[in-house]
Scaffold this active site. Structure first.
Site, PDB file in Angstrom:
ATOM      1  N   HIS A 199     -10.183   0.887   1.555  1.00 38.95           N
ATOM      2  CA  HIS A 199      -9.743   2.229   1.959  1.00 38.95           C
ATOM      3  C   HIS A 199     -10.920   3.158   2.237  1.00 38.95           C
ATOM      4  CE1 HIS A 199      -5.418   2.426   1.969  1.00 38.95           C
ATOM      5  NE2 HIS A 199      -5.323   1.862   0.776  1.00 38.95           N
ATOM      6  N   HIS A 223      -9.085  -3.981  -2.484  1.00 38.84           N
ATOM      7  CA  HIS A 223      -8.095  -3.254  -1.670  1.00 38.84           C
ATOM      8  C   HIS A 223      -8.479  -1.773  -1.575  1.00 38.84           C
ATOM      9  CE1 HIS A 223      -3.877  -2.414  -0.223  1.00 38.84           C
ATOM     10  NE2 HIS A 223      -4.220  -1.215  -0.682  1.00 38.84           N
ATOM     11  N   GLU A 224      -8.792  -1.165  -2.715  1.00 41.35           N
ATOM     12  CA  GLU A 224      -9.150   0.255  -2.719  1.00 41.35           C
ATOM     13  C   GLU A 224     -10.506   0.489  -2.052  1.00 41.35           C
ATOM     14  OE1 GLU A 224      -6.845   2.342  -3.324  1.00 41.35           O
ATOM     15  OE2 GLU A 224      -5.524   0.821  -4.164  1.00 41.35           O
ATOM     16  N   CYS A 228       0.844  -1.188   0.000  1.00 42.29           N
ATOM     17  CA  CYS A 228       0.000   0.000   0.000  1.00 42.29           C
ATOM     18  C   CYS A 228       0.880   1.239   0.000  1.00 42.29           C
ATOM     19  CB  CYS A 228      -0.892  -0.024   1.237  1.00 42.29           C
ATOM     20  SG  CYS A 228      -1.981   1.392   1.391  1.00 42.29           S
TER      21      CYS A 228
END
Length: 196
Positions: A151, A147-148, A105
């Protein structure tokens, strides 16, 4: 314009982001800046919280993954063309048997861990032109989106590792919050006095 990337330990990274209104000021400029920031840091994805904005927006360009020689020609083509803007996304489904992949990341430089995720997802979002989209993705495109998406939900990949692994990397994470890490891009550290 290249924006500073917010480092591990910053409160904005742990906060669930808010939806963007259709008249969000200078949205197109922000998207361009996020792509430029991501490319400058050699990333494949960047979420708005990583540049200090708690809004539901992330950008992806998976082209760097297409360099993997173990991929089929079809997978290479898919990754080379997988460039998207996700505005107000909603993850509808995650399917299949979890598989692990070594993730990193931009907000947590020099830390990589194997993370288990489902191989297929269905996601709804607004594209860059604010048109509604629904896509089913699998493999690496699905993983980058997951993954994003984490966030904008206030989840970091380090939240998905075992407590033992967390203890093993604790001092490295502490050093990141203090700015005691060498990166090739601008970062904003929560316990350092200035952007470096």
């Amino acid at each position: 314009m290249i924006l500073p990337i917010v480092a591990y330990g910053s409160p904005v990274l742990k906060k669930k982001a808010s939806d963007i209104s259709k008249d969000y000021p200078k949205l197109d400029e922000l998207i361009e800046n996020m792509f430029e920031t991501m490319y400058n840091a050699n990333g494949v994805g960047l979420a708005a919280p990583q540049v200090g904005l708690s809004i539901r927006l992330f950008v992806i360009d998976a082209k760097p993954f297409a360099q993997d020689e173990s991929l089929s020609e079809e997978e290479v083509k898919e990754l080379e063309s997988f460039k998207r803007v996700f505005i107000n996304p909603k993850l509808i489904e995650e399917n299949g048997i979890e598989w692990d992949f070594n993730e990193g990341c931009l907000s947590i430089p020099d830390v990589h861990e194997d993370i288990f995720r489902k191989p297929e997802i269905k996601i709804e979002y607004l594209d860059r032109d604010l048109n509604q989209q629904t896509e089913t993705l699998s493999g690496l495109p699905a993983r980058v989106v997951q993954h994003e998406y984490d966030h904008i939900e206030g989840i970091l990949f380090t939240d998905r590792i075992s407590s033992l692994k967390k203890r093993l990397i604790k001092s490295r994470l502490t050093n990141i919050t203090k700015g005691k890490v060498d990166v090739g891009y601008k970062m904003k550290y929560p316990l350092a006095k200035k952007i470096r």
